[in-house]
Design a protein around this motif. Sequence first.
Motif, PDB file in Angstrom:
ATOM      1  N   ARG A 235      -1.523  -8.254   1.929  1.00  0.00           N
ATOM      2  CA  ARG A 235      -2.083  -7.237   1.037  1.00  0.00           C
ATOM      3  C   ARG A 235      -1.016  -6.173   0.810  1.00  0.00           C
ATOM      4  O   ARG A 235      -0.454  -5.634   1.760  1.00  0.00           O
ATOM      5  CB  ARG A 235      -3.298  -6.603   1.713  1.00  0.00           C
TER       6      ARG A 235
ATOM      7  N   THR B 240       0.189  -2.699   0.463  1.00  0.00           N
ATOM      8  CA  THR B 240      -0.369  -1.386   0.807  1.00  0.00           C
ATOM      9  C   THR B 240       0.231  -0.313  -0.105  1.00  0.00           C
ATOM     10  O   THR B 240       1.243  -0.547  -0.767  1.00  0.00           O
ATOM     11  CB  THR B 240      -0.040  -1.004   2.260  1.00  0.00           C
ATOM     12  N   TYR B 241      -0.364   0.873  -0.096  1.00  0.00           N
ATOM     13  CA  TYR B 241       0.133   1.956  -0.969  1.00  0.00           C
ATOM     14  C   TYR B 241       1.580   2.323  -0.628  1.00  0.00           C
ATOM     15  O   TYR B 241       2.349   2.686  -1.504  1.00  0.00           O
ATOM     16  CB  TYR B 241      -0.786   3.186  -0.907  1.00  0.00           C
ATOM     17  N   TYR B 242       1.953   2.186   0.667  1.00  0.00           N
ATOM     18  CA  TYR B 242       3.314   2.590   1.028  1.00  0.00           C
ATOM     19  C   TYR B 242       4.321   1.472   0.772  1.00  0.00           C
ATOM     20  O   TYR B 242       5.505   1.623   1.046  1.00  0.00           O
ATOM     21  CB  TYR B 242       3.399   3.112   2.470  1.00  0.00           C
ATOM     22  N   GLU B 243       3.853   0.347   0.262  1.00  0.00           N
ATOM     23  CA  GLU B 243       4.757  -0.699  -0.210  1.00  0.00           C
ATOM     24  C   GLU B 243       4.891  -0.649  -1.734  1.00  0.00           C
ATOM     25  O   GLU B 243       5.542  -1.495  -2.340  1.00  0.00           O
ATOM     26  CB  GLU B 243       4.255  -2.088   0.245  1.00  0.00           C
ATOM     27  N   GLY B 244       4.229   0.347  -2.356  1.00  0.00           N
ATOM     28  CA  GLY B 244       4.282   0.490  -3.810  1.00  0.00           C
ATOM     29  C   GLY B 244       4.963   1.785  -4.205  1.00  0.00           C
ATOM     30  O   GLY B 244       5.312   2.608  -3.365  1.00  0.00           O
TER      31      GLY B 244
ATOM     32  N   ILE C 107      -0.478  -2.504  -6.025  1.00  0.00           N
ATOM     33  CA  ILE C 107      -0.991  -1.981  -4.761  1.00  0.00           C
ATOM     34  C   ILE C 107      -2.419  -2.491  -4.571  1.00  0.00           C
ATOM     35  O   ILE C 107      -3.196  -2.502  -5.523  1.00  0.00           O
ATOM     36  CB  ILE C 107      -0.954  -0.437  -4.774  1.00  0.00           C
TER      37      ILE C 107
END
Lengths: 251, 251
Positions: A11, A13-17, A72
Motif C-alpha cells: 500500500r 503510504t502518504y509519506y511515500e507520495g 497514495i
Amino acid sequence: MAGKKFTEKHRITYYEGDQTGKATIPMLMNIMILASEDQSEALNVGSDVVDPTGLGWVVTQYVINVKRLPSIDEVVEVGTEAVNHNDYFCQRDFWISDENGEEIVRVTSIFVLMNRTTRKMSKLLPEVIGPYESEPVKRIVRLPKVASTDSEPIFDQKYAVRYFDIDANHHVNNARYFEWMLNTVDDQWLTEEFPVMINIRYHREVQPEQMVQSVVRSIESDDDSKRTLHQVLVNDEVYCEAEIEWQPRLV
Amino acid sequence: MAGKKFTEKHRITYYEGDQTGKATIPMLMNIMILASEDQSEALNVGSDVVDPTGLGWVVTQYVINVKRLPSIDEVVEVGTEAVNHNDYFCQRDFWISDENGEEIVRVTSIFVLMNRTTRKMSKLLPEVIGPYESEPVKRIVRLPKVASTDSEPIFDQKYAVRYFDIDANHHVNNARYFEWMLNTVDDQWLTEEFPVMINIRYHREVQPEQMVQSVVRSIESDDDSKRTLHQVLVNDEVYCEAEIEWQPRLV
C-alpha cells in the motif's frame, strides 16, 4: 525459461507520495528493492547467507519505464524475477501492477556480486544465484547507453551526504541518487511532468560524508520528447548518470 | 473516559531504518501519523470531510518517549487515540507495541484546527472532533516546556527545503524537521546513542523553497543525562525547537 517470480502487495503510504498525490520515484525504487530482498529471504539466500561470503549484491544499471505513477493509498502488487545471468552479470526485472492487474511500472536492471572489502566484482557464486532459478546464458541483455550531450548545465546543486542517506548496509541508499537528481529540476516541472523513462547507470559508490554535485542538462531530441541528462559527481568525477524522458502528468 | 482507540500493524521496512538496523525517528513519526489518518478515514472524518471546511489539523507539540527503537523487519502495532479536548486544543496520544504486546514508544501530542488560508487557529468543530469520542474537558494536559540554554551552538547547518520535503498537503512533512535536527549531531553519536525523549514544539510552518538553519546546543543537566537543544530557524526566527535526551544504544 526464466527465473522464479516473486510478488507481494504494497500500500502506498502518504509519506511515500509527494504533493501531486502520487508515489515518488525514489520510494518506488525502495519498494521494488524490498520485494527482491523479500524474495531472497524466502529462497534462503538473504543477507544472512550472502554476507558471510564477503560479497554483496550491487546494481549497476536500471532502465525504468513508467506508464502511470500509483496514487497514495493505492494497493499495488510489486514483482521481481532474476531472469538470466552469465558468469558475472544478472538481469533482474521488477514490475508494479495495479488492482486490475495492469502493469504500470516495468524495470530491467543489471546486478553484480561485489567483494565488500576490495569493491571488486566477483563471479556469481552458484550457491547464491542458484535458488532464483535464473537461466544461465552466454550473453545477457545489453541495456541502452545513457545519452550524452555537450550542452551547458541548466542547474547545478551541491548536497552533503547525510546520516539518513545511509542504509543498513552502510551504503548510500540507491533511492537517494534519484532525489539528488530530481531535485535539480524545478518544483513546477516536477508537479506538471513525470518521468516516463529513466535510464540510470551507477559507476562508483558515493561514500558517507562525501559532498556530491548534482548537474542537469537538457538533451536535444529528434522527436518531440523532453529529455534531461543528470550526473552525480564527486570531485568532478561522474559517479552516477541518468537520462530521463518526461511527459505531462495526465491527472 | 477517553476516546476511541485505533490500531494497525506495520512492518518496518529497510528504507524506514538506518545503519544501526533500527527504525529512524522521522519514519516512526510518519507511521504514527499514518495511523491517525487511517483512524480519521475509518471514522469518516478524513481529509475529504475536513478539507471542505477550509480547516486542517496541525500539530503544535509532541513529547516522545522511546524505550526501544523497533528493528528493520519487525512487525509492530501502531496505535492512536484522541484522548480529550477543550474548545481549541486536542490531546492525541500515539503508541507502538512489539509482538509481545510491550509498549516501546509513547507519544503525547497537541493538535489544533487551523484555517488553511489565514493560518489562524479555529475552534474545534463538533462534526470534526465528535466521531473520535474524545472527552470534552476544561483544561487539557500541559506538556512540559522545551528547555532553554544560553550555551554556544555546537553545530549549525543550513538546509534548502527540497521538493521531496513537501507532502500531499503541500506542507513540509513534519518528519523532515526531525531530519534537519538530528542531522546536526555527528554520525558516530547517532549510531551509538538514541533519543530516549524528544520534546518538540512547532511555532511556525516552514514554507516550500525557504532556507532553514538547524542549530544544536548542549544542555547542562543536574543529573547525568545527556541533553541537546535543537532549533530550526528561518531568517533568524525560531520556527521549531526541540529538547532531546540521549542514551547509549543497548544493542
